[in-house]
Enzyme design. Structure first.
Site, PDB file in Angstrom:
ATOM      1  N   ASP A 241       0.858  -1.191   0.000  1.00 44.80           N
ATOM      2  CA  ASP A 241       0.000   0.000   0.000  1.00 44.80           C
ATOM      3  C   ASP A 241       0.890   1.236   0.000  1.00 44.80           C
ATOM      4  O   ASP A 241       1.878   1.282   0.727  1.00 44.80           O
ATOM      5  CB  ASP A 241      -0.915   0.020   1.227  1.00 44.80           C
ATOM      6  CG  ASP A 241      -2.163   0.891   1.027  1.00 44.80           C
ATOM      7  OD1 ASP A 241      -2.002   2.054   0.616  1.00 44.80           O
ATOM      8  OD2 ASP A 241      -3.268   0.394   1.263  1.00 44.80           O
TER       9      ASP A 241
ATOM     10  N   ARG B 120     -13.598   2.523  10.654  1.00 42.75           N
ATOM     11  CA  ARG B 120     -13.774   1.168  10.137  1.00 42.75           C
ATOM     12  C   ARG B 120     -12.493   0.327  10.214  1.00 42.75           C
ATOM     13  O   ARG B 120     -12.356  -0.672   9.500  1.00 42.75           O
ATOM     14  CB  ARG B 120     -14.284   1.231   8.691  1.00 42.75           C
ATOM     15  CG  ARG B 120     -13.339   1.905   7.710  1.00 42.75           C
ATOM     16  CD  ARG B 120     -14.021   2.119   6.353  1.00 42.75           C
ATOM     17  NE  ARG B 120     -13.117   2.649   5.341  1.00 42.75           N
ATOM     18  CZ  ARG B 120     -12.813   3.937   5.209  1.00 42.75           C
ATOM     19  NH1 ARG B 120     -13.338   4.827   6.042  1.00 42.75           N
ATOM     20  NH2 ARG B 120     -11.985   4.341   4.269  1.00 42.75           N
TER      21      ARG B 120
ATOM     22  N   LYS C 273       0.172   3.605   5.553  1.00 43.35           N
ATOM     23  CA  LYS C 273      -0.636   2.474   6.000  1.00 43.35           C
ATOM     24  C   LYS C 273       0.173   1.184   6.083  1.00 43.35           C
ATOM     25  O   LYS C 273       0.044   0.412   7.045  1.00 43.35           O
ATOM     26  CB  LYS C 273      -1.827   2.274   5.059  1.00 43.35           C
ATOM     27  CG  LYS C 273      -2.875   3.366   5.137  1.00 43.35           C
ATOM     28  CD  LYS C 273      -4.013   3.100   4.154  1.00 43.35           C
ATOM     29  CE  LYS C 273      -5.093   4.167   4.267  1.00 43.35           C
ATOM     30  NZ  LYS C 273      -6.195   3.952   3.301  1.00 43.35           N
TER      31      LYS C 273
ATOM     32  N   CYS D  71     -14.142   5.471  -9.713  1.00 46.37           N
ATOM     33  CA  CYS D  71     -13.510   6.460  -8.842  1.00 46.37           C
ATOM     34  C   CYS D  71     -14.444   6.990  -7.753  1.00 46.37           C
ATOM     35  O   CYS D  71     -14.048   7.847  -6.971  1.00 46.37           O
ATOM     36  CB  CYS D  71     -12.985   7.631  -9.673  1.00 46.37           C
ATOM     37  SG  CYS D  71     -11.633   7.185 -10.783  1.00 46.37           S
TER      38      CYS D  71
ATOM     39  N   ASP E 238      -9.999  -1.324  -3.418  1.00 45.29           N
ATOM     40  CA  ASP E 238     -11.304  -0.656  -3.519  1.00 45.29           C
ATOM     41  C   ASP E 238     -11.521  -0.081  -4.910  1.00 45.29           C
ATOM     42  O   ASP E 238     -12.309   0.836  -5.094  1.00 45.29           O
ATOM     43  CB  ASP E 238     -11.426   0.446  -2.466  1.00 45.29           C
ATOM     44  CG  ASP E 238     -10.382   1.546  -2.634  1.00 45.29           C
ATOM     45  OD1 ASP E 238      -9.530   1.430  -3.538  1.00 45.29           O
ATOM     46  OD2 ASP E 238     -10.412   2.522  -1.864  1.00 45.29           O
ATOM     47  N   ASN E 239     -10.820  -0.643  -5.891  1.00 45.56           N
ATOM     48  CA  ASN E 239     -10.870  -0.119  -7.254  1.00 45.56           C
ATOM     49  C   ASN E 239     -10.967  -1.299  -8.216  1.00 45.56           C
ATOM     50  O   ASN E 239     -10.113  -2.193  -8.193  1.00 45.56           O
ATOM     51  CB  ASN E 239      -9.600   0.706  -7.518  1.00 45.56           C
ATOM     52  CG  ASN E 239      -9.576   1.337  -8.893  1.00 45.56           C
ATOM     53  OD1 ASN E 239      -9.549   0.645  -9.899  1.00 45.56           O
ATOM     54  ND2 ASN E 239      -9.577   2.661  -8.936  1.00 45.56           N
TER      55      ASN E 239
ATOM     56  N   CYS F 253     -12.802 -17.127 -12.132  1.00 47.30           N
ATOM     57  CA  CYS F 253     -12.007 -16.004 -11.636  1.00 47.30           C
ATOM     58  C   CYS F 253     -12.880 -14.750 -11.639  1.00 47.30           C
ATOM     59  O   CYS F 253     -14.048 -14.779 -12.040  1.00 47.30           O
ATOM     60  CB  CYS F 253     -10.750 -15.808 -12.475  1.00 47.30           C
ATOM     61  SG  CYS F 253     -11.019 -15.058 -14.097  1.00 47.30           S
TER      62      CYS F 253
END
Length: 288
Positions: free
Chosen positions: A52, A63, A76, A176, A120-121, A161
């Site tokens: 990251d 969260r 991170k 986005c 998250d993308n 997959c």
């Protein structure tokens, strides 16, 4: 083995020894990734790589379990490494302050027994899927959105997959968007991802997608067959790896690198942040 005495009663010594020898990569160390690192560290997974390039922000704290207010502004990956090793000094955690892209993803996941998707993308999810399918590395997908989530174990050439059922075409503009979620959703999703790994280590090849609706307290177990026209696992085209798909211009974007003296620096710009690391790599965090 005193540390694992209670889970040995459930897992047994043979499986615990397997965990000790595992090499696992967690791609993304935000809410989902940090939850995964904590679970894997407590289980005793011997080698964990965390990837990251982002930094902790105040809006992350509602969260996550590993991050505190004192971590705001810190990378991170470095925080995940530090906290994970505080939980379990017997394991090794490698922090990679970078993003995956078409040029480095295969090298970053090389040698992994499992790769956990904590992204998250959608674009980078499918890029990671391409790399894992091409290199025959089990991928454990986890996606969260509001009060819903889904998880799936992907075994290259054996079951469906991500590209079999997730379509990026037409989603370029939506990829986005910032989508909220809750800690309850994140924690449960990460737990299911890790449980899929444990079950697979026991010899269980799960072919299902698990869809969780927290609002209605419901879990759907959906069997997904391999798509004969899938660009990744069937046709082996690997379009994301080959840069045939346009990547989104948002989130963390690679910038021209530069040498710095400190471990990392953060500079504010009009529409985002510039984050540079001692490894010479720099990134622009574009506001969404």
């Amino acid at each position: 083995m005193e540390r694992y005495s209670r889970q040995l009663l459930v897992l047994g010594l043979e499986l615990q020894e397997k965990l000790k020898e595992l090499k696992v990569t967690v791609v993304g160390c935000g809410a989902l990734g940090s939850a995964l690192v904590e679970l894997l560290a407590r289980l005793g997974v011997g080698n964990i790589k965390v990837i990251d390039a982002d930094i902790v922000e105040l809006s992350n704290l509602h969260r996550t379990h590993l991050f505190t207010e004192n971590d705001v502004g810190k990378p991170k990956a470095l925080v995940c490494k530090e906290r994970g090793e505080e939980i379990n000094r017997e394991i090794k955690i490698e922090a990679v302050t970078d993003i995956i892209d078409e040029d480095n993803v295969e090298e970053l996941i090389k040698g992994s027994d499992y790769v956990f998707d904590a992204l998250d993308n959608l674009y980078y999810r499918l890029l990671l899927n391409d790399a894992c399918v091409k290199n025959s590395i089990p991928l454990i997908y986890g996606g969260v959105m509001g009060e819903y989530s889904s998880v799936k174990l992907i075994l290259p050439e054996k079951n469906a997959c991500l590209s079999c059922f997730l379509n990026y075409e037409g989603e370029e503009e939506n990829v986005c968007e910032t989508i909220g979620t809750l800690d309850t959703v994140v924690s449960t999703t990460a737990s299911l991802q890790v449980q899929l790994m444990l079950n697979h280590l026991r010899g269980e090849a799960d072919n299902h997608l698990y869809y969780l609706d927290f609002r209605k307290m419901r879990i759907d177990k959906i069997k997904i067959e391999r798509n004969e026209k899938c660009q990744a696992c069937s046709l082996h085209e690997f379009k994301f790896l080959k840069k045939e798909i346009k990547k989104p211009n948002c989130g963390i974007i690679r910038e021209k690198g530069r040498e710095i003296n400190s471990e990392y620096i953060i500079e504010k710009e009009k529409n985002g942040l510039i984050i540079c690391y001692k490894n010479g790599k720099c990134f622009k965090k574009v506001s969404r």
